[in-house]
Design a protein around this motif. Structure first.
Motif, mmCIF file in Angstrom:
data_model
loop_
_atom_site.group_PDB
_atom_site.id
_atom_site.type_symbol
_atom_site.label_atom_id
_atom_site.label_comp_id
_atom_site.label_asym_id
_atom_site.label_seq_id
_atom_site.Cartn_x
_atom_site.Cartn_y
_atom_site.Cartn_z
ATOM 1 N N PRO A 54 34.201 -47.077 36.990
ATOM 2 C CA PRO A 54 33.966 -47.936 38.158
ATOM 3 C C PRO A 54 33.562 -47.180 39.415
ATOM 4 C CG PRO A 54 35.920 -48.664 36.961
ATOM 5 C CD PRO A 54 35.498 -47.365 36.335
ATOM 6 N N ASP A 55 34.102 -45.982 39.610
ATOM 7 C CA ASP A 55 33.809 -45.273 40.856
ATOM 8 C C ASP A 55 32.395 -44.710 40.912
ATOM 9 O OD1 ASP A 55 34.157 -43.301 38.960
ATOM 10 O OD2 ASP A 55 35.539 -42.084 40.148
ATOM 11 N N LYS A 56 31.648 -44.782 39.818
ATOM 12 C CA LYS A 56 30.275 -44.285 39.797
ATOM 13 C C LYS A 56 29.240 -45.404 39.906
ATOM 14 C CE LYS A 56 31.404 -40.246 36.927
ATOM 15 N NZ LYS A 56 31.117 -39.530 35.665
ATOM 16 N N TYR B 253 24.950 -45.848 41.312
ATOM 17 C CA TYR B 253 23.930 -46.260 40.339
ATOM 18 C C TYR B 253 23.191 -47.504 40.809
ATOM 19 C CZ TYR B 253 21.997 -48.873 36.454
ATOM 20 O OH TYR B 253 21.168 -49.637 35.664
ATOM 21 N N LEU B 254 23.932 -48.518 41.226
ATOM 22 C CA LEU B 254 23.283 -49.755 41.667
ATOM 23 C C LEU B 254 22.407 -49.518 42.887
ATOM 24 C CD1 LEU B 254 26.163 -52.314 41.111
ATOM 25 C CD2 LEU B 254 24.021 -52.152 39.830
ATOM 26 N N ARG B 255 22.806 -48.581 43.732
ATOM 27 C CA ARG B 255 21.988 -48.250 44.900
ATOM 28 C C ARG B 255 20.597 -47.810 44.473
ATOM 29 N NH1 ARG B 255 20.234 -43.756 46.509
ATOM 30 N NH2 ARG B 255 21.653 -42.552 45.189
ATOM 31 N N TRP B 256 20.534 -46.817 43.560
ATOM 32 C CA TRP B 256 19.203 -46.317 43.226
ATOM 33 C C TRP B 256 18.464 -47.211 42.241
ATOM 34 C CZ3 TRP B 256 18.356 -45.192 38.173
ATOM 35 C CH2 TRP B 256 19.361 -44.632 37.387
ATOM 36 N N ALA B 257 19.197 -47.967 41.424
ATOM 37 C CA ALA B 257 18.531 -48.886 40.496
ATOM 38 C C ALA B 257 17.868 -50.027 41.261
ATOM 39 C CB ALA B 257 19.549 -49.430 39.493
ATOM 40 N N VAL B 258 18.581 -50.591 42.222
ATOM 41 C CA VAL B 258 18.010 -51.648 43.058
ATOM 42 C C VAL B 258 16.835 -51.098 43.862
ATOM 43 C CG1 VAL B 258 18.465 -53.104 45.070
ATOM 44 C CG2 VAL B 258 20.097 -53.049 43.164
ATOM 45 N N ALA C 170 24.330 -57.035 43.694
ATOM 46 C CA ALA C 170 23.191 -56.179 43.353
ATOM 47 C C ALA C 170 22.000 -57.014 42.908
ATOM 48 C CB ALA C 170 23.590 -55.191 42.258
ATOM 49 N N ILE C 171 22.257 -58.081 42.144
ATOM 50 C CA ILE C 171 21.174 -58.976 41.729
ATOM 51 C C ILE C 171 20.503 -59.586 42.955
ATOM 52 C CG2 ILE C 171 20.707 -61.174 40.571
ATOM 53 C CD1 ILE C 171 22.793 -60.411 38.495
ATOM 54 N N VAL D 191 8.761 -58.834 36.740
ATOM 55 C CA VAL D 191 9.110 -57.444 36.461
ATOM 56 C C VAL D 191 10.495 -57.463 35.806
ATOM 57 C CG1 VAL D 191 9.435 -55.143 37.425
ATOM 58 C CG2 VAL D 191 7.751 -56.690 38.443
ATOM 59 N N ASP D 192 10.519 -57.339 34.503
ATOM 60 C CA ASP D 192 11.750 -57.536 33.732
ATOM 61 C C ASP D 192 12.680 -56.339 33.834
ATOM 62 O OD1 ASP D 192 10.876 -59.991 32.932
ATOM 63 O OD2 ASP D 192 10.161 -59.348 30.973
ATOM 64 N N GLU D 193 13.952 -56.621 34.050
ATOM 65 C CA GLU D 193 14.973 -55.570 34.080
ATOM 66 C C GLU D 193 16.170 -55.933 33.198
ATOM 67 O OE1 GLU D 193 14.630 -52.720 34.804
ATOM 68 O OE2 GLU D 193 13.964 -52.242 36.825
ATOM 69 N N PRO D 194 15.959 -56.177 31.899
ATOM 70 C CA PRO D 194 17.091 -56.515 31.029
ATOM 71 C C PRO D 194 18.124 -55.399 30.909
ATOM 72 C CG PRO D 194 15.106 -56.117 29.740
ATOM 73 C CD PRO D 194 14.675 -56.181 31.172
ATOM 74 N N ALA D 195 17.739 -54.181 31.238
ATOM 75 C CA ALA D 195 18.667 -53.054 31.080
ATOM 76 C C ALA D 195 19.412 -52.699 32.354
ATOM 77 C CB ALA D 195 17.903 -51.824 30.579
ATOM 78 N N LEU D 196 19.243 -53.470 33.413
ATOM 79 C CA LEU D 196 19.885 -53.102 34.678
ATOM 80 C C LEU D 196 21.402 -52.995 34.516
ATOM 81 C CD1 LEU D 196 19.395 -52.601 37.739
ATOM 82 C CD2 LEU D 196 19.938 -55.004 38.080
#
Length: 773
Positions: free
Chosen positions: A616-618, A622-627, A658-659, A603-608
């Protein structure tokens, strides 16, 4: 109100309505046309762009935004920033051959690194400062200024990338070096501006998007030094510092810079700019270039919202010091909606691409000045119809969203337990070899797809053709000696478009192309409604490929964040919610693949990384919901099913956690163009899952030798345990030919075999030593 408010633009799509720009570049690279014909075609493209903007009634038209490949590459060759490996003669202007060699590579000289332009899907060429001695070899903005005047009768606003942004985005310029590097480059920038001043330019647009990523006190002092110097060197020029993609902060300090104007993004700034202006006012010595039309979105602007913004601006900024413009260059949207006659009418009426955005600007300028703007009524009605579509309010999708639990986001076993079960199931050698997914899309493949889409071929004939391509690809891979195979993706055009065509909630344009990198153009799908799975999308081809071989065949999917990032999005719900809907649809596809016997699913995620907020404070949110979206899509499979993912052309050192949190069993990451530097991101990190660091650059037409790949493998093995390291190219192979693909993969497999042999030798030495002792 008074007279019409002035309007301008920041940049226009390079590619043309029918991708004439792409066609010309590729014809030149193939040798079908020479340099003179290339110049003729591209100059015609540039002139047409100017004339379109002139006809749209813009008061300010950018010149110099057009390029023969990439605007950052242009800045590098303008100033003699040419890596030594290309053998450039110091002081001599860069030839066309050398220009394209830096972008694409040539025998004995790897291409310059390529990465994403901030949080967009556009890739730029990364300058390599090294020990380059900056000097002005080519004043591109000056040439463009003259050409616009002569060929289009336009007194344009020259555009160049600002020194601060150029250095921030270059290799070889760390935070501690930026000040000294700026001193080296300042005389070159000063000469560019002095020559423009002598030619009669009035304003110069200096793009400084790096400002919005966050400024330290030292950065503010540096900007004061840069612009104080440039303003003194060219006192007759009005300098506009142009920012975009986020809020420019701290605005009160930026307004102290000795420039005539500031360009600000009022679309993606969260309202910060307007709040500041209403609280603190606007200085009398500055022009505000207000980015009020979304330069990255494709929906018509809400007339009421636009008018309200214009009124608030005019209450604080005199009309003569206000310029209305897009939030950023229109490079990021297609050229025109005019040709999209086959689109769903209710959606088409609500779209605005580059040409339509220019019309919206003119209408806004008229309305803000108290004039007539009848077209705004049409926009209002079109948006109302769009919002009421039943496709935007699906009860079945809402029920799936409501049914998600914490358990929906977790694999049933730990990675350690999964790894053992997968090892027993697959029995792969150490340093297993594989590819990222796609194989060459030859002329025959493209022609067959075109005939099928036009109706010249029946489904049965087309499917038979695709199966033939899959059979051939499996045979080639087995002959090469790859350990884990792929079906080749011959039925797919683009990795996002393919899935969008099969998922509910998407629409596709006929000519909605945008530039991704170089001549590579993509046609992003439009997410206009709720996203839902409509049935198996990849099972037939993948299961057929697996039936042809005893080696494992990976199922290949594009991940939810990448589909999100590489689509044009609806703007009535959050990105997080759209990603969740896509993830739920992919979850059903993952289960369908597993049910069909596919035990490895990529499942490719090149755009993560590219989707990460610039502030930085946002980023944490973002990583929470992207992961979470990735885990929703991949978590329901059995422990022995191996989940892969792929990412490319990004900096990962700040998101290793996150990775890891994705909980993929194997991740492959580009590291060839960055010359192995990405390996250092894993030094000192306790990353224990499987990882493939791409050992050669598929974007270069050069066939890499075995030694160079073996060197990269050896470098990685200083950081990674042999049991976790996979060997693969850095990206898919669809843009390459079969001859170079096979040669490169054979070299890769040979490098892996030699590395395995060395590992065995080292282990034997250890065993012998232990026996002796």
């Amino acid at each position: 109100m008074g007279s019409r408010i002035r309007t301008g633009n920041l940049g226009y799509p390079r590619i043309g309505e029918n991708r004439e720009w792409k066609t010309a570049l590729e014809a030149y690279w193939r040798g079908d046309i020479g340099e003179a014909e290339l110049d003729k075609r591209l100059q015609a493209r540039e002139t047409e762009n100017w004339l379109k903007q002139k006809a749209a009634g813009l008061d300010v038209i950018p010149v110099g935004d057009f390029t023969y490949y990439d605007h950052m590459l242009d800045m590098a060759v303008m100033m003699g920033v040419i890596p030594k490996r290309f053998g450039a003669v110091p002081g001599r202007p860069v030839s066309r051959e050398l220009y394209y060699a830096m972008a694409r590579g040539r025998e004995g000289a790897a291409a310059c690194e390529m990465t994403k332009w901030f949080n967009t899907n556009y890739h730029y060429i990364v300058p390599e400062l090294g020990d380059a001695q900056p000097e002005l070899l080519w004043n591109k903005p000056l040439e463009a200024f003259r050409a616009a005047r002569e060929r289009a009768g336009i007194h344009g606003r020259p555009v160049l990338v600002g020194l601060y942004t150029f250095l921030k985005l270059s290799k070889g310029c760390g935070p501690e070096e930026i000040g000294s590097q700026a001193e080296r480059f300042l005389p070159v920038y000063a000469r560019i501006l002095k020559e423009l001043e002598a030619e009669g330019a009035e304003w110069v647009q200096i793009d400084e998007p790096a400002i919005v990523t966050g400024l330290a006190p030292g950065d503010l002092r540096l900007l004061q030094r840069i612009y104080g110097s440039l303003a003194a060197e060219a006192p007759g020029l009005k300098l506009l510092i142009q920012t975009y993609f986020e809020a420019a902060e701290p605005l009160e300090e930026l307004l102290k810079l000795p420039v005539a104007g500031l360009g600000l993004d009022l679309v993606h700034d969260g309202g910060a700019t307007l709040r500041f202006i209403e609280r603190s006012g606007w200085p009398e010595d500055k022009t505000l270039a207000a980015g009020v039309i979304d330069g990255r979105g494709i929906w018509r602007a809400d007339p009421e919202a636009l008018s309200a913004i214009a009124e608030r601006l005019l209450a604080a900024v005199p009309a003569e010091r206000l310029l209305l413009q897009p939030s950023c260059s229109l490079l990021h949207v297609p050229v025109t909606v005019r040709t999209e006659t086959e689109l769903k009418p209710e959606v088409r009426a609500a779209l605005a691409f580059a040409d339509e955005k220019l019309e919206e600007l003119w209408q806004l300028g008229e309305a803000a000045g108290g004039g007539e703007a009848a077209e705004q009524g049409k926009s209002r009605a079109a948006l109302a119809v769009l919002r009421a579509l039943p496709e935007r309010n699906r009860a079945d999708v809402a029920a799936l969203e409501a049914g998600l639990t914490e358990a929906s986001e977790r694999r049933s076993e730990s990675f350690e337990r999964r790894a053992e079960l997968q090892r027993l199931r697959w029995k792969l050698p150490v340093l297993p070899t594989t590819t990222i997914g796609s194989f060459p899309q030859t002329a025959d493949v493209r022609q067959a797809r075109l005939k099928w889409r036009r109706g010249d071929w029946e489904n049965e004939r087309y499917q038979s053709f695709i199966r033939g391509q899959i059979r051939e690809a499996i045979g080639r891979q087995e002959d090469i000696g790859l350990d884990v195979l792929v079906h080749g993706e011959f039925e797919r055009t683009d990795m996002v478009e393919f899935f969008g065509e099969k998922l509910d909630g998407f629409l596709f344009t006929r000519g909605g192309w945008v530039q991704s990198y170089g001549s590579r153009c993509v046609k992003p799908p439009i997410i206009y409604g709720d996203v839902a799975w409509g049935g198996p999308m990849t099972v037939e081809e993948t299961a057929y490929a697996q039936s042809l071989t005893s080696s494992p065949v990976k199922g290949m999917l594009t991940g939810p964040v990448t589909i999100l990032a590489w689509s044009f999005l609806r703007d009535d719900i959050s990105r997080e919610r759209i990603a969740g809907q896509i993830a739920l649809a992919l979850r059903q596809e993952v289960l369908a693949l597993e049910e069909a016997g596919i035990g490895m699913i990529q499942v490719d995620e090149p755009a993560l990384r590219e989707g990460m907020p610039l502030k930085p404070d946002k980023r944490e949110d973002y990583l929470r919901w992207a992961v979470r979206a990735f885990r929703i899509a991949t978590s329901p499979v059995r422990p022995a099913t191996q989940i892969h993912t792929h990412m490319c052309y990004c900096e990962f050192s700040d998101m290793i956690d996150a990775i890891d949190a994705l909980d993929a069993d194997v991740i492959s990451i580009e590291s060839s163009r960055s010359h192995g530097e990405l390996v250092s991101a894993f030094e000192g990190n306790r990353y224990r899952k499987g990882i493939g660091l791409g050992v050669y650059d598929i974007h270069s037409p050069q066939v890499p030798d075995t030694e160079s790949m073996l060197s990269g493998i050896e470098r990685a093995l200083r950081v990674l345990a042999p049991g976790q390291f996979w060997i693969n190219p850095d990206c898919g192979l669809k843009t390459r030919g079969w001859a170079e693909t096979e040669a490169s993969l054979r070299h890769m497999v040979e490098a892996a075999r030699r590395a395995r042999a060395e590992l065995i030798r080292q282990q034997n030495d250890l065993d012998n030593h232990s026996h002796c002792c």
